[in-house]
Design an enzyme around this catalytic site. Structure first.
Site, mmCIF file in Angstrom:
data_model
loop_
_atom_site.group_PDB
_atom_site.id
_atom_site.type_symbol
_atom_site.label_atom_id
_atom_site.label_comp_id
_atom_site.label_asym_id
_atom_site.label_seq_id
_atom_site.Cartn_x
_atom_site.Cartn_y
_atom_site.Cartn_z
ATOM 1 N N GLU A 24 28.821 53.150 36.146
ATOM 2 C CA GLU A 24 28.487 51.835 35.609
ATOM 3 C C GLU A 24 27.850 51.923 34.231
ATOM 4 O O GLU A 24 27.830 50.948 33.480
ATOM 5 C CB GLU A 24 27.572 51.076 36.563
ATOM 6 C CG GLU A 24 26.149 51.593 36.638
ATOM 7 C CD GLU A 24 25.282 50.668 37.502
ATOM 8 O OE1 GLU A 24 24.373 50.047 36.928
ATOM 9 O OE2 GLU A 24 25.524 50.575 38.717
ATOM 10 N N GLU A 40 43.844 40.763 47.510
ATOM 11 C CA GLU A 40 44.219 39.792 48.535
ATOM 12 C C GLU A 40 45.178 38.725 48.017
ATOM 13 O O GLU A 40 45.741 37.955 48.801
ATOM 14 C CB GLU A 40 42.956 39.137 49.108
ATOM 15 C CG GLU A 40 42.151 40.089 49.988
ATOM 16 C CD GLU A 40 40.828 39.509 50.446
ATOM 17 O OE1 GLU A 40 40.444 38.421 49.950
ATOM 18 O OE2 GLU A 40 40.169 40.146 51.280
#
Length: 313
Positions: free
Chosen positions: A121, A90
């Site tokens: 992960e 963004e």
């Protein structure tokens, strides 16, 4: 109890504990259930506010990297990693900052944004490889709710081996990865409303911290004039209207004049704004801005616009 089983139990991780305030929520009617879930967020802002000093230190460290031409890297897995991706991507439409300066790395790659990638992960080696690819002027910002995610551990460790600055964000005051971080931001968000569901309290705190970190960094780097975005990329009608409105809000000239200034300036807000505020032509506005480029060390005027205006009288 074996270390592996101890890890699975998560007895020392706050987000894995039972939340007393939400016991029995499956018995509640919808209205009471929604109220209980909303109320559970009440402590999150206080938890983040308690970390303001560490968060400020993280911004200052990132500024040093920025001035040196370094790259800010986020690394995370699951919800934490996805929030980091959102924060990074963004910045391009909002402040004109792309992957060359702020980059997010999600365990499992781009595919993990939409679908769970099994075991990603837990891949410390992948994180280590990522961290070891950084330059000494870069920053590695690890994001993990538990404070022990192996992928993030590897990323921080690898970055440290390169002399890069390391930052950790975790919702565990006793995060074991804090030992790998130059700066640790550890908001104590407590047990989750749904035990272990870190997309709730921990994620909300992470969103606040990441947005605060990147916004403060962009402001200090001169990406705003007052509270107006001066490097926004007007790629659609809504954003084009916003750029006109910002010129009007800052200067008081008419929308028609603001639109004309922006058109003449090729859509670039800073020169159009100086034209409006100083009443000068484009050439004079550009020359004044060139004399005062963005500088985070310029007190009270990181964008240089106020200094340019002062020079124009």
């Amino acid at each position: 109890m074996t270390p592996q089983f101890d890890y699975l139990i998560g007895h020392d991780v706050p987000t894995e504990q039972r939340n007393e305030s939400t016991l029995g929520i499956d018995r509640l009617a919808t209205g009471e259930l929604v109220t209980r879930l909303i109320d559970a967020n009440a402590t999150i802002h206080r938890a983040v506010a308690a970390q303001s000093g560490q968060l400020s230190a993280a911004v200052e460290a990132a500024l040093i990297s920025w001035v040196a031409g370094g790259v800010i890297h986020y690394a995370g897995a699951g919800t934490s990693g996805r929030l980091a991706v959102l924060d990074a991507v963004e910045l391009l439409p909002t402040y004109g900052v792309g992957e060359d300066r702020v980059r997010a790395h999600l365990a499992g790659g781009a595919a993990a944004m939409m679908h769970a990638v099994e075991g990603a992960e837990d891949d410390r080696a992948a994180g280590e490889e990522l961290g070891a690819s950084l330059a000494p002027t870069d920053v590695m910002f690890g994001v993990t709710a538990s404070g022990r995610t192996p992928f993030v551990a590897g990323a921080l460790s690898g970055a440290r081996s390169r002399g890069a600055t390391t930052i950790l964000l975790a919702s565990n005051p006793a995060a074991e990865l804090a030992a790998l971080a130059d700066i640790a931001i550890l908001p104590d968000t407590g047990p989750e409303v749904i035990t272990g569901s870190t997309r709730m309290n921990a994620a909300t705190a992470q969103k606040i911290v990441l947005n605060t970190f990147s916004t403060a960094l962009m402001v200090r780097c001169g990406k705003t004039f007052d509270n107006l975005m001066i490097d926004v990329r007007a790629t659609n009608e809504k954003l084009r209207a916003r750029t006109v409105r910002m010129i009007v809000q800052a200067s008081g000239i008419s929308p028609e004049e603001a639109r004309g200034n922006l058109t003449e300036a090729g859509g670039h807000i800073a020169p159009a704004l100086v034209m409006a505020l100083a009443g000068v032509d484009l050439a004079a506005a550009k020359a004044a801005l060139a004399a005062f480029p963005p500088d985070p060390h310029r007190a009270g005027d990181p964008s240089g616009i106020r200094s340019a205006l002062a020079a124009l009288g």
